[in-house]
Write a protein that holds these residues in place. Structure first.
Motif, PDB file in Angstrom:
ATOM      1  N   HIS A  74       0.842  -1.196   0.000  1.00 50.18           N
ATOM      2  CA  HIS A  74       0.000   0.000   0.000  1.00 50.18           C
ATOM      3  C   HIS A  74       0.875   1.243   0.000  1.00 50.18           C
ATOM      4  N   VAL A  76       0.569   5.214   1.175  1.00 46.63           N
ATOM      5  CA  VAL A  76      -0.271   6.023   2.063  1.00 46.63           C
ATOM      6  C   VAL A  76       0.129   7.483   1.965  1.00 46.63           C
ATOM      7  N   LYS A  80      -4.535  10.082   5.109  1.00 44.15           N
ATOM      8  CA  LYS A  80      -4.854   8.658   5.193  1.00 44.15           C
ATOM      9  C   LYS A  80      -4.303   8.064   6.484  1.00 44.15           C
ATOM     10  N   THR A  81      -4.892   6.958   6.885  1.00 42.18           N
ATOM     11  CA  THR A  81      -4.477   6.283   8.110  1.00 42.18           C
ATOM     12  C   THR A  81      -3.970   4.878   7.789  1.00 42.18           C
ATOM     13  N   GLY A 130     -13.710   3.024   7.992  1.00 43.43           N
ATOM     14  CA  GLY A 130     -12.349   3.043   7.478  1.00 43.43           C
ATOM     15  C   GLY A 130     -11.816   1.639   7.242  1.00 43.43           C
ATOM     16  N   ARG A 134     -10.869  -0.223   3.646  1.00 43.16           N
ATOM     17  CA  ARG A 134      -9.584  -0.898   3.420  1.00 43.16           C
ATOM     18  C   ARG A 134      -9.800  -2.313   2.893  1.00 43.16           C
ATOM     19  N   SER A 137     -10.837  -2.188  -0.669  1.00 38.31           N
ATOM     20  CA  SER A 137      -9.675  -1.902  -1.505  1.00 38.31           C
ATOM     21  C   SER A 137      -8.846  -3.161  -1.734  1.00 38.31           C
TER      22      SER A 137
END
Length: 232
Positions: A74, A76, A80-81, A130, A134, A137
């Protein structure tokens, strides 16, 4: 520092609907981290004590195979977290995090998160949203790697930077903040394939590439090419 952290937290999507008093409580359990380019924020196997927010900069989450081949999981960017799922599971990090540019991060402690969930249902719903995003995604990644050609993956990556009025937006400029090697790993292709496809799209008059700057010259045709492009 708490005033500065409070202001940053208040502008993040995760905390926007919170009362100032609740943000103050979280800010007291938050610390700033300045990571220079190339710095490792945490290693694979390190224990998790909270989660991270990227204020500015960019990080990659990755792991290395026994043969030493890196796989980027990923990328980031600001706002974003990352690290929430591992925090809830109480497990060590399955990846390492490395800064791709000088970055400012906030580390929010696990205690603040668990207290916030008990005190504020909105915060709880946003954390769940959130994590669900994820997961969605990740499912998209599996689908993309399994069913999409290399060309379609690269076009999909470029179209993530789409503009609001996408049907009429041409000459849209995208800055490849990560190296081509990192982006290629993220898309599960080789750097050579990534460069070749960009060259093909450029020759087709769909994009123009100058260093890290990619200009989309015809958004509609690029989308159509992604929908019906040849399998690579």
């Amino acid at each position: 520092m708490s005033t500065k952290v409070h202001a940053i937290l208040a502008n993040l999507p995760l905390f926007k609907q919170m009362e100032p008093e609740e943000i103050d409580r979280i800010a007291k359990n938050t610390r700033e981290l300045h990571a220079t380019r190339g710095e490792i924020v945490f290693q694979r196997g390190d224990p998790s004590h909270g989660f991270y927010v990227v204020v500015h900069g960019q990080l990659k989450l990755a792991f290395s195979s026994p043969q030493g081949v890196e796989k980027v999981v990923h990328l980031v960017g600001p706002g974003k977290t990352f690290g929430e799922a591992v925090m809830f599971m109480g497990m060590p990090y399955p990846v390492y995090a490395q800064a791709l540019a000088d970055s400012l991060l906030l580390h929010i402690s696990r205690t603040a998160v668990f207290d916030g969930i008990e005190r504020d249902p909105i915060f709880c719903r946003k954390m769940l949203a959130g994590l669900s995003s994820r997961l969605h995604s990740l499912i998209g990644d599996v689908e993309g790697y399994s069913l999409r050609s290399c060309t379609q993956r690269i076009i999909g990556y470029l179209l993530q930077h789409d503009c609001d009025n996408a049907d009429s937006c041409n000459d849209l400029h995208i800055n490849l903040t990560a190296s081509k090697t990192v982006i290629a790993s993220r898309l599960n292709i080789s750097p050579e394939t990534f460069s070749r496809v960009l060259h093909e799209l450029s020759n087709a008059g769909l994009i123009s590439v100058k260093g890290k700057d990619v200009a989309i010259l015809d958004l509609k045709k690029l989308r159509d090419y992604g929908d019906y492009g040849q399998q690579q």
